[in-house]
Design an enzyme around this catalytic site. Sequence first.
Site, PDB file in Angstrom:
ATOM      1  N   SER A  51       0.863  -1.181   0.000  1.00  0.00           N
ATOM      2  CA  SER A  51       0.000   0.000   0.000  1.00  0.00           C
ATOM      3  C   SER A  51       0.900   1.232   0.000  1.00  0.00           C
ATOM      4  O   SER A  51       2.058   1.183  -0.434  1.00  0.00           O
ATOM      5  CB  SER A  51      -0.903  -0.061   1.237  1.00  0.00           C
ATOM      6  N   LYS A 111      -4.680   2.585  -3.795  1.00  0.00           N
ATOM      7  CA  LYS A 111      -4.067   1.975  -2.604  1.00  0.00           C
ATOM      8  C   LYS A 111      -5.103   1.802  -1.479  1.00  0.00           C
ATOM      9  O   LYS A 111      -5.061   0.804  -0.742  1.00  0.00           O
ATOM     10  CB  LYS A 111      -2.886   2.817  -2.125  1.00  0.00           C
TER      11      LYS A 111
HETATM   12  P1  NAP Z   1       9.146  -0.034  -9.137  1.00  0.00           P
HETATM   13  O1  NAP Z   1      10.583  -0.413  -9.016  1.00  0.00           O
HETATM   14  O2  NAP Z   1       8.718   0.703 -10.364  1.00  0.00           O
HETATM   15  O3  NAP Z   1       8.271  -1.341  -8.931  1.00  0.00           O
HETATM   16  C1  NAP Z   1       7.054  -1.571  -9.585  1.00  0.00           C
HETATM   17  C2  NAP Z   1       7.142  -2.913 -10.274  1.00  0.00           C
HETATM   18  O4  NAP Z   1       5.850  -3.253 -10.773  1.00  0.00           O
HETATM   19  C3  NAP Z   1       8.110  -2.925 -11.466  1.00  0.00           C
HETATM   20  O5  NAP Z   1       8.989  -4.031 -11.345  1.00  0.00           O
HETATM   21  C4  NAP Z   1       7.201  -3.080 -12.679  1.00  0.00           C
HETATM   22  O6  NAP Z   1       7.827  -3.902 -13.681  1.00  0.00           O
HETATM   23  C5  NAP Z   1       5.986  -3.792 -12.058  1.00  0.00           C
HETATM   24  N1  NAP Z   1       4.760  -3.508 -12.814  1.00  0.00           N
HETATM   25  C6  NAP Z   1       4.251  -2.293 -13.144  1.00  0.00           C
HETATM   26  N2  NAP Z   1       3.127  -2.449 -13.854  1.00  0.00           N
HETATM   27  C7  NAP Z   1       2.920  -3.796 -13.944  1.00  0.00           C
HETATM   28  C8  NAP Z   1       1.920  -4.587 -14.558  1.00  0.00           C
HETATM   29  N3  NAP Z   1       0.886  -4.015 -15.209  1.00  0.00           N
HETATM   30  N4  NAP Z   1       2.000  -5.928 -14.457  1.00  0.00           N
HETATM   31  C9  NAP Z   1       3.050  -6.516 -13.801  1.00  0.00           C
HETATM   32  N5  NAP Z   1       4.037  -5.817 -13.202  1.00  0.00           N
HETATM   33  C10 NAP Z   1       3.960  -4.472 -13.288  1.00  0.00           C
HETATM   34  O7  NAP Z   1       8.676   0.874  -7.910  1.00  0.00           O
HETATM   35  P2  NAP Z   1       8.965   0.940  -6.327  1.00  0.00           P
HETATM   36  O8  NAP Z   1       9.112   2.386  -6.025  1.00  0.00           O
HETATM   37  O9  NAP Z   1       9.985  -0.007  -5.883  1.00  0.00           O
HETATM   38  O10 NAP Z   1       7.523   0.496  -5.747  1.00  0.00           O
HETATM   39  C11 NAP Z   1       7.242  -0.840  -5.324  1.00  0.00           C
HETATM   40  C12 NAP Z   1       5.954  -0.875  -4.530  1.00  0.00           C
HETATM   41  O11 NAP Z   1       6.087  -0.091  -3.333  1.00  0.00           O
HETATM   42  C13 NAP Z   1       4.748  -0.320  -5.264  1.00  0.00           C
HETATM   43  O12 NAP Z   1       3.599  -1.075  -4.907  1.00  0.00           O
HETATM   44  C14 NAP Z   1       4.638   1.088  -4.724  1.00  0.00           C
HETATM   45  O13 NAP Z   1       3.348   1.632  -4.842  1.00  0.00           O
HETATM   46  C15 NAP Z   1       5.029   0.866  -3.282  1.00  0.00           C
HETATM   47  N6  NAP Z   1       5.491   2.077  -2.593  1.00  0.00           N
HETATM   48  C16 NAP Z   1       6.691   2.638  -2.952  1.00  0.00           C
HETATM   49  C17 NAP Z   1       7.149   3.757  -2.264  1.00  0.00           C
HETATM   50  C18 NAP Z   1       8.492   4.361  -2.605  1.00  0.00           C
HETATM   51  O14 NAP Z   1       8.999   5.209  -1.863  1.00  0.00           O
HETATM   52  N7  NAP Z   1       9.111   3.956  -3.671  1.00  0.00           N
HETATM   53  C19 NAP Z   1       6.383   4.324  -1.237  1.00  0.00           C
HETATM   54  C20 NAP Z   1       5.160   3.735  -0.920  1.00  0.00           C
HETATM   55  C21 NAP Z   1       4.722   2.604  -1.579  1.00  0.00           C
HETATM   56  P3  NAP Z   1       7.496  -3.740 -15.256  1.00  0.00           P
HETATM   57  O15 NAP Z   1       7.505  -2.278 -15.560  1.00  0.00           O
HETATM   58  O16 NAP Z   1       8.571  -4.550 -15.914  1.00  0.00           O
HETATM   59  O17 NAP Z   1       6.131  -4.361 -15.441  1.00  0.00           O
END
Ligand code: NAP
Length: 280
Positions: free
Chosen positions: A151, A169
């Site tokens: 989330s 979320k």
């Molecule tokens: P990220 O590296 O972009 O991770 C997202 C992943 O989801 C990527 O590997 C992407 O791979 C995959 N993805 C996107 N669309 C998809 C689809 N339609 N089908 C299958 N896979 C898909 O981003 P992150 O920042 O590490 O975030 C990871 C999680 O943590 C997310 O749920 C995000 O909302 C949550 N979050 C992150 C933060 C932060 O500070 N970064 C804060 C709060 C929550 P492909 O593009 O190859 O599909």
Amino acid sequence: MAELELLEYLPGDLFDGTVVFITGGGSGINLGIAKAFASLGADLAICGRSADRLEGAAAELEELGARVVAVPADVRDYDAMVHAVEAARDELGPIGVLVCGAAGNFPCLAEDLSANGFKAVVDIDLLGSFNASRAAFDQLAETRGSIVFLSAGQAFVAYPAQAHVGAAKAGIDQLMRNLALEWGRYGIRCNSIAPGPIEGTEGMRRLGPDDPSYHDRLKKAIPLERYGTVAEIGAAAVFLASPMAAYITGTLLVVDGGQNLAGSCPFGELLDQAMKSRLE
Ligand code: NAP
Ligand code: COA
């Protein structure tokens, strides 16, 4: 590996024989979660849209000793998710832990957001989480396993330019509660993690400009005065999936250094500036 030091207090075989399936496991926080489980003996199945990205991630996980299945699949496509969980079962055995981490995000004010832009994010985050959970249900019932949803603070605090993400979320968290209620009888536990800003991730790259003064100001608005690490989210996921959390279901675990306590204003003002500077 330094990033896995947090887990050194846990038995290295804690997840021996456990299959962990992670949507979006090819990068960022989700890959960090995969590494945390791999370092504690789990085998991993990961899916995402980019085969190249999955291949690189699989090599990193294999280096930690895991058997890995990497299946290109879009979480919006239910049939693709059925195929992915079946491939995981065929090669590794039934899934014991499902992590729903695939997500999309971009900053956009609601008045500028197209219906399709809103739908894209809700479909990836919320529909994708349902698709993965539904597709994995039989295997999770067989193992009496658990689901961890990714989330975000946007689910319970309103942020400017994040209406689509907040709706998606918040939907995930309510889905988590409903599944916890319905699937408890099968021994399946369901919980969410809401990470705060996590350093070095795609999510942070998308929401902040490169300007270091932006990050200094934002860190000062977080009670613990720093961003979180991917490893800290990995540790939270391991906890929720482990026997230490055997009586925990239906819970949202906020792992944000207290960021939400300050509300979204510090972040929102800076996000506004970041969007203006991109338009100039
Ligand atoms: P990220 O590296 O972009 O991770 C997202 C992943 O989801 C990527 O590997 C992407 O791979 C995959 N993805 C996107 N669309 C998809 C689809 N339609 N089908 C299958 N896979 C898909 O981003 P992150 O920042 O590490 O975030 C990871 C999680 O943590 C997310 O749920 C995000 O909302 C949550 N979050 C992150 C933060 C932060 O500070 N970064 C804060 C709060 C929550 P492909 O593009 O190859 O599909
Ligand atoms: N601002 C406003 N609208 C945007 C946008 C942006 N920065 N990026 C995409 N959109 C809109 C598109 O214009 C399109 O709407 P339209 O058809 O009305 O023009 C809609 O969103 C879908 O875009 P598309 O590129 O076709 O979607 P996709 O399914 O290929 O990609 C995204 C999904 C848009 C979420 C893409 O950013 C993505 O793949 N993200 C994954 C990685 C990520 O976001 N990581 C961070 C996780 S926290």
